[in-house]
Design an enzyme around this catalytic site. Structure first.
Site, short mmCIF file in Angstrom:
data_model
loop_
_atom_site.label_atom_id
_atom_site.label_comp_id
_atom_site.label_asym_id
_atom_site.label_seq_id
_atom_site.Cartn_x
_atom_site.Cartn_y
_atom_site.Cartn_z
N HIS A 81 0.83 -1.20 0.00
CA HIS A 81 0.00 0.00 0.00
C HIS A 81 0.87 1.26 0.00
CE1 HIS A 81 -3.17 2.84 0.99
NE2 HIS A 81 -4.06 1.88 0.85
N GLY A 162 4.79 22.90 9.04
CA GLY A 162 6.07 22.26 9.25
C GLY A 162 7.12 22.62 8.21
N HIS A 167 10.13 14.08 8.43
CA HIS A 167 10.69 13.49 9.64
C HIS A 167 11.55 12.31 9.21
CE1 HIS A 167 10.82 11.01 13.27
NE2 HIS A 167 10.46 12.08 13.97
N PRO A 168 12.75 12.13 9.77
CA PRO A 168 13.67 11.10 9.27
C PRO A 168 13.08 9.70 9.19
CG PRO A 168 14.79 12.54 10.82
CD PRO A 168 13.35 12.93 10.85
N ALA A 170 9.57 9.00 10.23
CA ALA A 170 8.11 9.01 10.20
C ALA A 170 7.52 9.76 9.02
CB ALA A 170 7.56 9.59 11.50
#
Length: 230
Positions: A81, A162, A167-168, A170
């Site tokens: 997915h 942001g 995020h590295p 996430a």
């Protein structure tokens, strides 16, 4: 009584203990009620459906994100997915005694909370996104986690909240308010992905098929089958 439905999609569907650890965030939050959990090993994804209100849902989601970011690292994640975030999609559906406009405002508060606490960039979608070309989840997620660093540098794909870098571990999350939808997956009696892709192309709205239908072909390798996921 105010009721908002939350249908969180996380990028983990193979490790039952990890899924259960993340679920505890919902189960232990007062005024939140877990309705359904659906995990798929081929997709490597779990859909968590629960209800709450504007007071209880932020508490549950804050703990859910904390636990998910502890356990899910997209740099090591593989699944059929499409995904761009450890907590991939956070949709809100107004059910009772709350308007869509209020739900949109609430979704934007949640997006801000996620960024401030976890530094996961946020894209808004559906009713929460005023820019027409950014409402569609499939377009936001195109390129997936691996393509995010380059995609975010493009002005048209700057996050709504942001920094212009994922995020590295996430990635980024997609948050928004929408009407209810039905996820309808059809397993075919073949392992030929070309057949699933052809059917998907014929039924999805973006290819000239049925309006508002989204569809894609998926390989279910454990079952030696393909699926039309709609």
């Amino acid at each position: 009584m105010e009721i908002i439905e939350n249908i969180v999609n996380i990028s983990e569907g193979r490790q039952a203990d990890v899924v259960e650890y993340i679920l505890e965030a919902v189960k232990t939050t007062p005024e939140c009620f877990l309705l359904d959990v659906s995990s798929d090993k081929d997709h490597n994804r779990t859909v968590i459906t629960f209800i709450g209100n504007r007071k209880s849902l932020p508490l549950a989601l804050k703990e859910l994100y904390k636990r998910a970011l502890e356990k899910i690292d997209l740099r090591r994640h593989k699944g059929e997915h499409p995904r761009m975030g450890a907590v991939d999609v956070v949709p809100f559906v107004p059910i009772q005694e709350i308007t869509m406009e209020e739900t949109v405002a609430f979704s934007k508060e949640i997006g801000k909370m996620i960024w401030e606490n976890f530094k996961v960039p946020i894209y808004f979608y559906e009713e929460s996104q005023p820019v027409r070309d950014r409402k569609n989840l499939a377009l936001i997620r195109k390129g997936e986690f691996e393509g995010l660093p380059e995609k975010m540098k493009k002005p048209e794909w700057k996050p709504d909240i942001g920094e212009t870098a994922p995020h590295p571990s996430a990635g980024a999350s997609v948050v928004g308010a929408r009407m209810p939808l039905i996820a309808f997956n059809v397993n075919l009696g073949t392992n030929d992905i070309k057949i699933a892709n052809a059917i998907s192309k014929n039924v999805r709205g973006s290819s000239g098929g049925l309006e508002c239908v989204k569809a894609m072909g998926v390989e279910l390798k454990e079952r030696n089958q393909v699926q039309v996921s709609m």
